[in-house]
Design a protein around this motif. Structure first.
Motif, PDB file in Angstrom:
ATOM      1  N   VAL A  12      41.089  72.420  35.139  1.00 48.01           N
ATOM      2  CA  VAL A  12      40.445  72.815  36.394  1.00 48.01           C
ATOM      3  C   VAL A  12      39.739  71.637  37.057  1.00 48.01           C
ATOM      4  O   VAL A  12      39.806  71.466  38.282  1.00 48.01           O
ATOM      5  CB  VAL A  12      39.452  73.972  36.133  1.00 48.01           C
ATOM      6  CG1 VAL A  12      38.651  74.296  37.387  1.00 48.01           C
ATOM      7  CG2 VAL A  12      40.205  75.212  35.647  1.00 48.01           C
ATOM      8  N   LYS A  13      39.082  70.801  36.255  1.00 49.29           N
ATOM      9  CA  LYS A  13      38.249  69.730  36.819  1.00 49.29           C
ATOM     10  C   LYS A  13      39.003  68.434  37.081  1.00 49.29           C
ATOM     11  O   LYS A  13      38.581  67.625  37.917  1.00 49.29           O
ATOM     12  CB  LYS A  13      37.078  69.435  35.874  1.00 49.29           C
ATOM     13  CG  LYS A  13      36.202  70.629  35.554  1.00 49.29           C
ATOM     14  CD  LYS A  13      35.512  71.181  36.788  1.00 49.29           C
ATOM     15  CE  LYS A  13      34.567  72.328  36.422  1.00 49.29           C
ATOM     16  NZ  LYS A  13      33.932  72.933  37.619  1.00 49.29           N
ATOM     17  N   GLN A  14      40.132  68.204  36.369  1.00 52.43           N
ATOM     18  CA  GLN A  14      40.772  66.895  36.449  1.00 52.43           C
ATOM     19  C   GLN A  14      42.273  66.915  36.762  1.00 52.43           C
ATOM     20  O   GLN A  14      42.759  66.043  37.475  1.00 52.43           O
ATOM     21  CB  GLN A  14      40.573  66.143  35.113  1.00 52.43           C
ATOM     22  CG  GLN A  14      39.156  65.697  34.849  1.00 52.43           C
ATOM     23  CD  GLN A  14      38.727  64.540  35.744  1.00 52.43           C
ATOM     24  OE1 GLN A  14      39.531  63.680  36.091  1.00 52.43           O
ATOM     25  NE2 GLN A  14      37.453  64.524  36.112  1.00 52.43           N
ATOM     26  N   LEU A  15      43.014  67.858  36.216  1.00 58.44           N
ATOM     27  CA  LEU A  15      44.465  67.714  36.176  1.00 58.44           C
ATOM     28  C   LEU A  15      45.218  68.459  37.269  1.00 58.44           C
ATOM     29  O   LEU A  15      46.312  68.038  37.650  1.00 58.44           O
ATOM     30  CB  LEU A  15      44.997  68.172  34.807  1.00 58.44           C
ATOM     31  CG  LEU A  15      44.437  67.407  33.599  1.00 58.44           C
ATOM     32  CD1 LEU A  15      44.928  68.043  32.299  1.00 58.44           C
ATOM     33  CD2 LEU A  15      44.838  65.939  33.664  1.00 58.44           C
ATOM     34  N   LEU A  16      44.663  69.572  37.748  1.00 58.85           N
ATOM     35  CA  LEU A  16      45.388  70.372  38.724  1.00 58.85           C
ATOM     36  C   LEU A  16      45.109  69.895  40.145  1.00 58.85           C
ATOM     37  O   LEU A  16      43.987  69.513  40.474  1.00 58.85           O
ATOM     38  CB  LEU A  16      44.997  71.848  38.598  1.00 58.85           C
ATOM     39  CG  LEU A  16      45.281  72.505  37.240  1.00 58.85           C
ATOM     40  CD1 LEU A  16      44.879  73.963  37.277  1.00 58.85           C
ATOM     41  CD2 LEU A  16      46.747  72.373  36.858  1.00 58.85           C
ATOM     42  N   GLY A  17      46.124  69.951  40.943  1.00 53.80           N
ATOM     43  CA  GLY A  17      45.948  69.541  42.335  1.00 53.80           C
ATOM     44  C   GLY A  17      45.234  70.570  43.189  1.00 53.80           C
ATOM     45  O   GLY A  17      44.692  70.250  44.241  1.00 53.80           O
TER      46      GLY A  17
END
Length: 264
Positions: free
Chosen positions: A84-89
């Motif tokens: 949620v915080k880093q990987l998804l656009g």
């Protein structure tokens, strides 16, 4: 054209687990799939998170298809946080966790890494479902799970879930034709009667193996254990607010401030 839903897929059995691969297969028929799962088994980790060591994420691709896949060195809850915080656009429309190898019904929900991943998504305000098959074998047959997983996820996407609520779905270890349907249930009052098997290693040091048996103390016909025993898929709405609201009024009658003065 309507945008496909973004589906975050995770688990606690590890990124190569057959249950996870089945879940990915089903989710690809519904939307855009991003997988963030532990790089090794993390069963019974509960809601543990990594705070005293570093976390690593590696892009991988284990099966064919257009899904994005990431292997994470952390726990299931870590996987959701990082996703949620880093990987998804963009923010996922739903998080699905599993399909776990083994039951997460009744008391098992509080130990479950599968369900903790779903609960972590719920904390983030993301609709979430944890799926489990009542078969602990790595070679478990997940074929009968597919239609139920798809039906439940499509319904969550259509109807949403109340704020703070996620679904705990357990599927009996039966052939598809032997499953009677889906029952919305409550968590059974059940627990493990545990023992520790004490042994000695070759150096003479004591060590312990946790053993025990599962005991269902609940005779209700509206529980997850009853549903599973009678051939139904159980769906239990669970929440991460652990407040025992029914006890607040009673505790307020204790005159706690007066007791404080007594012992000072």
């Amino acid at each position: 054209m309507k945008k496909k839903p973004l589906i975050l897929v995770t688990n606690d059995d590890g990124i190569t687990a057959p249950g996870l691969r089945t879940l990915i297969e089903v989710m690809k028929t519904i939307g855009e799939v991003v997988v963030v799962a532990p790089d090794s088994p993390q069963s019974a980790m509960g809601h543990a998170i990594t705070i005293n060591s570093t976390l690593y994420v590696e892009a991988v691709h284990i099966d064919t298809g257009d899904q994005k896949e990431y292997s994470c060195s952390g726990t299931p809850a870590d996987c959701v946080k990082l996703a949620v915080k880093q990987l998804l656009g963009r923010r996922p429309d739903i998080c699905v966790s599993g399909i776990n190898h083994g039951s997460n019904s009744s008391i098992n929900v509080i130990y479950s890494g599968t369900m903790s991943a779903a609960l972590e998504a719920g904390i983030e305000g993301i609709p979430a479902v944890g799926f489990s098959l009542c078969d602990y074998k790595w070679t478990a047959n997940f074929e009968a799970c597919k239609s139920y997983v798809k039906t439940i996820v499509e319904n969550v996407l259509e109807h949403g879930l109340p704020n703070g609520v996620v679904l705990n779905v357990n599927i009996p270890n039966l052939a598809k034709d032997d499953i009677k349907g889906i029952r919305v249930s409550r968590q059974a009052k059940a627990n493990w009667e545990e023992e520790f098997d004490k042994r000695k290693n070759p150096q003479g040091r004591d060590y312990y193996w946790l053993t025990g048996k599962f005991v269902n103390l609940d005779n209700g016909e509206d529980t997850d254990e009853w549903a599973l025993e009678h051939g139904y898929v159980s769906v239990v709405p669970v929440q991460f607010d652990l407040t025992a609201h029914h006890c607040i009024q009673n505790l307020n009658s204790w005159n706690l401030n007066e007791l404080k003065k007594k012992y000072l």
